[in-house]
Design a protein around this motif. Sequence first.
Motif, PDB file in Angstrom:
ATOM      1  N   ALA A 182      28.365  24.210 -72.012  1.00 16.66           N
ATOM      2  CA  ALA A 182      27.218  23.326 -72.235  1.00 16.66           C
ATOM      3  C   ALA A 182      27.005  22.410 -71.029  1.00 16.66           C
ATOM      4  O   ALA A 182      25.869  22.166 -70.609  1.00 16.66           O
ATOM      5  CB  ALA A 182      27.447  22.500 -73.501  1.00 16.66           C
TER       6      ALA A 182
ATOM      7  N   ARG B 182      24.767  11.780 -72.351  1.00 21.28           N
ATOM      8  CA  ARG B 182      23.581  11.959 -73.194  1.00 21.28           C
ATOM      9  C   ARG B 182      22.722  10.694 -73.199  1.00 21.28           C
ATOM     10  O   ARG B 182      21.491  10.763 -73.187  1.00 21.28           O
ATOM     11  CB  ARG B 182      23.998  12.321 -74.622  1.00 21.28           C
TER      12      ARG B 182
ATOM     13  N   ARG C 142      25.746   8.305 -90.998  1.00 17.94           N
ATOM     14  CA  ARG C 142      24.922   8.289 -92.217  1.00 17.94           C
ATOM     15  C   ARG C 142      23.744   7.334 -92.095  1.00 17.94           C
ATOM     16  O   ARG C 142      23.027   7.107 -93.077  1.00 17.94           O
ATOM     17  CB  ARG C 142      25.778   7.869 -93.416  1.00 17.94           C
TER      18      ARG C 142
ATOM     19  N   ALA D 238      33.730  25.588 -74.927  1.00 18.74           N
ATOM     20  CA  ALA D 238      32.335  25.455 -75.368  1.00 18.74           C
ATOM     21  C   ALA D 238      31.657  24.296 -74.630  1.00 18.74           C
ATOM     22  O   ALA D 238      30.500  24.410 -74.206  1.00 18.74           O
ATOM     23  CB  ALA D 238      32.280  25.234 -76.872  1.00 18.74           C
ATOM     24  N   ASN D 239      32.388  23.197 -74.446  1.00 19.61           N
ATOM     25  CA  ASN D 239      31.805  22.063 -73.739  1.00 19.61           C
ATOM     26  C   ASN D 239      31.542  22.392 -72.271  1.00 19.61           C
ATOM     27  O   ASN D 239      30.532  21.972 -71.706  1.00 19.61           O
ATOM     28  CB  ASN D 239      32.724  20.850 -73.833  1.00 19.61           C
TER      29      ASN D 239
ATOM     30  N   ALA E  70      38.142  11.960 -93.942  1.00 17.91           N
ATOM     31  CA  ALA E  70      37.950  13.400 -93.763  1.00 17.91           C
ATOM     32  C   ALA E  70      37.134  13.971 -94.908  1.00 17.91           C
ATOM     33  O   ALA E  70      36.465  14.992 -94.752  1.00 17.91           O
ATOM     34  CB  ALA E  70      39.303  14.098 -93.678  1.00 17.91           C
ATOM     35  N   ARG E  71      37.218  13.323 -96.049  1.00 13.65           N
ATOM     36  CA  ARG E  71      36.455  13.782 -97.220  1.00 13.65           C
ATOM     37  C   ARG E  71      35.163  12.994 -97.407  1.00 13.65           C
ATOM     38  O   ARG E  71      34.524  13.089 -98.455  1.00 13.65           O
ATOM     39  CB  ARG E  71      37.348  13.690 -98.463  1.00 13.65           C
ATOM     40  N   ARG E  72      34.835  12.246 -96.380  1.00 11.12           N
ATOM     41  CA  ARG E  72      33.599  11.459 -96.370  1.00 11.12           C
ATOM     42  C   ARG E  72      33.525  10.486 -97.553  1.00 11.12           C
ATOM     43  O   ARG E  72      32.447  10.197 -98.052  1.00 11.12           O
ATOM     44  CB  ARG E  72      32.353  12.370 -96.371  1.00 11.12           C
ATOM     45  N   ARG E  73      34.658  10.032 -98.074  1.00  9.29           N
ATOM     46  CA  ARG E  73      34.654   9.026 -99.159  1.00  9.29           C
ATOM     47  C   ARG E  73      34.884   7.673 -98.493  1.00  9.29           C
ATOM     48  O   ARG E  73      36.003   7.150 -98.447  1.00  9.29           O
ATOM     49  CB  ARG E  73      35.730   9.379-100.180  1.00  9.29           C
TER      50      ARG E  73
ATOM     51  N   ARG F 155      30.801  12.588 -72.281  1.00  9.52           N
ATOM     52  CA  ARG F 155      29.621  13.357 -72.705  1.00  9.52           C
ATOM     53  C   ARG F 155      28.619  12.460 -73.441  1.00  9.52           C
ATOM     54  O   ARG F 155      27.410  12.576 -73.249  1.00  9.52           O
ATOM     55  CB  ARG F 155      30.036  14.538 -73.579  1.00  9.52           C
TER      56      ARG F 155
END
Lengths: 754, 82
Positions: A155, A125, A63, A151-152, A21-24, A121
Motif C-alpha cells: 500500500a 494519511r 464509534r 500488505a502495508n 476485544a469484544r467491543r463491550r 501511516r
Amino acid sequence: MSEGAHLDVGLAVHIAQYYLARRRLNEARAALAPFEDAPPQTLAERRALADALASLASAHTLRRDFDLARDVLATARTLAETPAVLCAGAALAAATQQLDVAIAGWRRALSLEPSNDAAWRDLARAFETMGDASAAAAAYLASARHGTSHANMLAIAERVAALAPASPDTRAAERIRIALLGSSTLDHLRAYLEVACRLDGLVPDIYLGPFGQYAQEILNPQSALYAFEPDVVVLAVHGRTLFPELYDAPFDLSVAERKSAAAAAADGVADLLSQLSSHTAALVLLHTFGVPQYSSLSTLDLHDEFGQTAIFQSINHALAERIRRDFPFVRLVDEDRVFGRIGKRHVTDTRMWYLARIGFTEAALEALSEEYLRYIKALKGRTRKCLVLDLDNTLWGGVVAEIGPHGIAVGHEAPGNAFRAFQEAILSLSKRGVILAINSKNNESDAMQVLQEHPDMVVRPHHFASIRINWNDKVTNLRSIAEELNIGLDSLVFVDDNPAECALVRDRLPEVLTVELPPDPALYRSTLLSLTDFETLTLSDEDRQRGQLYAQRRERQAWEASQAHASEGLGDYLSQLDLIVDIAEADEFALPRVAQLLSKTNQFNVTTRRHTEAAVRAFAAAADATVYAARVRDRFGDHGLVGAAILTHAAPGDLVWEIDSLLLSCRIMGRGVETAMLSVLAADAKAAGALRLRGIIIPTAKNAPARTLYSAHGFTHSGEDAEGQVWELDLRATAIQAPPWLTLSVRDAVVARR
Amino acid sequence: MMNNLLHERVCAVVAETLGTAPADISADSSTQSVAAWSSLAHLRLLSSLEQAFGIRFTMAEMTSMTSVPAIERVLEAHGVDV
C-alpha cells in the motif's frame, strides 16, 4: 466499587482488554474505573492504565462517540502521556477534523517511539488529507523504514508513487528509470523496489512489462520497453519458461543431449541479451537460473556424470563467460546466493504462484530489491568510499580504557570470535577498495596498543588511512577525516554501537550514512555485509590496492613531517616529541611481537639472529636469560612495541653477561631509544653482580645503522669471534645514561626481580 | 454476538487494507461491489487477514474469499476466536 482499590492494576487492564476485544466498552471502562480516582503508585502501573484507557478512547472514536472518547482521554492524560495516549488523542482530533492538532499529536508520539509504523501511516494519511503530498510521502516511507507488514509495504508503495511521482523536475541525480521484465507477476517486485529506491533517496520511475511478454518486448524495436528509455532493465525470467525439460525430466536425455540443451539454453538467453544491448544502453540485470531445490535423481544428482546441479551451473557459467566477453552493460544477479541468504524454500509461496503467478514472497522481494539497489546505487554514483569505525564494542568487545588491552574481547572464542569475524569482513571490504578510518573516543595509547599488538586483531594500524582516537566529538572527527582524505562527507559510512553517538551524527551530518550496530555482536558481520553502499560496477587493480595506498600516504606524510622537523635541529625536535620509552621484561602479550621483530628487522639489528617464537619463549622461560620489550610513545601517538633485546648470563653472579640480540623497528630509529635500552641492560647486569657487558656485532648487508651501537656507548673492541666483532663494557667504570630528551620508564628492575 | 464481533473486525481489516472508509464496507461488500477490491488488492487483503488472525489459508479458501461473508465463513471454519 470501594473493593476495587485492592484490585491489581495488571489484572484490571487484562479484564479491560478482554472487554475491548469484544467491543463491550462500558464493561471495559468499569474494569478500569476503580483506579481513575486512586491512581496507582508506580509509573509502570500508571502507564499501563493510561495505555488501556487510550485503547478505550480509540474504540469510542471509531464509534464516533467523541464526548466519551474525550472524557476517557482526559483521565488517561492525568496518568501518563504515553505514545499510545498521544496517538489516541491524535486519532480523536483527526476524526473531529482538527488535523493540525492530530499531526502535532502523532509527531510527539513518534518522537517518543520512532518505530511505531502504524503511527507513521496515520500521520501520512493526515498529511494527505491536508494536501501536503511531500510530507505525506515522507511519513509513509518512515513507516516502511520501520519494518511494516507485507500488505502495508504494498500500500505504501502505491501511495508514495502517487504522491511524489518522478517528474521532469526531479533532479537527474535522483532520477532512475527501471524496467522490470520477467515471466511472472512482478507487481509486488515493483512495489518493493519503489520503496527501496526511495529509502535511499532515489525517485524511481518503474516500467512493468506486460505479463509474460518479455521476449516480444525485447525483440520489437518499437516496443513500450524501448520507448520508456530505461536506465536499468531487470530480466527476471524463470528458466522453466525457457527450458522446462531441464527442470522436469533432464534424465530423459542422454548426457550429450543434456550438455547440448544446456549450451542451447545459454545461447538462447545470450540472443535476448544481444537484442537488448542493440536497442538500449541500459544496465541489464539478468537473473541467473537458480539450481532447483530437488533433483529427480535426488541424493544421487551429483553422482551423475552431468546431473541437474551441473546442468544449471554450466548454463550460468556459460552466460557469465558470454557476458564478460560480449556484453559490457550486463550484470548477473546470482539467484543461488541472493535466495540462499533467505533460504530457497522461503522464496515462493506456492499458493500465490498457483493462484496468481507471483513467484516471490515478502522475504524474496526484500532480498531482491536490496540486491538490485547494490547495482543501482553504483550506477547512480552513490558508492561510498570510506568506512569509519568506532573501536570499543565495535572492533572489539569491552572498553579498553576500563579493562585494559588484555581484557578486551577479540580472539578465537566467543564473544571475541564474533568481533574477529566482523574484522575479517572489514578487511575484505578494504581489499575491494573501501578506505578504512577510525573515529573513537579513547586514550590513544590504549587503543593503538590493541591495534598494534593484540595478537588476535585482524585489522592493524596500517590498514587505516585516517585515525582519530581522541576525546573530540565524533562529528568534528568525521569532518576532519573527510578533509584529510579529500573526499565528501557523503562518501562516508560511520559504524558505531552507541545509539547516542549515532543519533548525534545522523542529526548533524545527514550526508554521512550512520549505521548503528545491533546490540548483539553476533550480528555485526551480517549488518556490515548487508550494506549496499560499497558496490562498484567494475573492479580495477587500483580499487583493490586503494586501502593500502591511502594508508601508505598517511605514513609517508607523517615521515615527511618528521624529516622537516629534524632538519630544524635534532635536539630541539627530539625534546619536543615528549618521547616516553617503556622497557619491561617481555610478557605473554609481548612475546609474539618480539619474535616477529626478530624475524623481520634488518637495519637496526646487531646480530640479526632470527630466533623463532618457540626459541624466544625458551629464552623468556630460562633462568639464564632475559627478554626485554621496549614500547615507545610520543606526543603524536603510540608506536607500540618497537624494540627488543635478549640478555644471557650463565648463572646469577656470572661476571660477563652477553647481549644475544638487540633491535629497533626502523620507524623508531634516530631517537635515542637504543641508548635507553642499553642503559637498562647495563644497570640490570650490574645490579645482578656482573662486571662486564658483552655485545656482538654481526655485519649484514643491511645493518649498517646498528654497527656503531657499542662503539658509541663506551664499549671497547675486544676482538673477533667466528661470527663477528666482540665488544665489552666495563660496568664498574662506565654507566650508560638514557638521553635527556626522553622519559624512561622501567617496569621493575627486570633482572633483580628473578 | 460472536458473528457481530467477527464482522466488525473483518470489515476493519478490509477497509484498512483496501484504503476505503470503514463505513463503505459492509456485509454486502465483495470483489464485485468495491472498486478498490482489485485482484492485486485481494492478494494484499489475504496477507493482511492471515496476519491479523494468525492463520494460514489453503489455496481453495483463498479463491473462495471474495466477499465479506465468505471471508467470515472461512475464518469461522478456522475456529477464529475474536
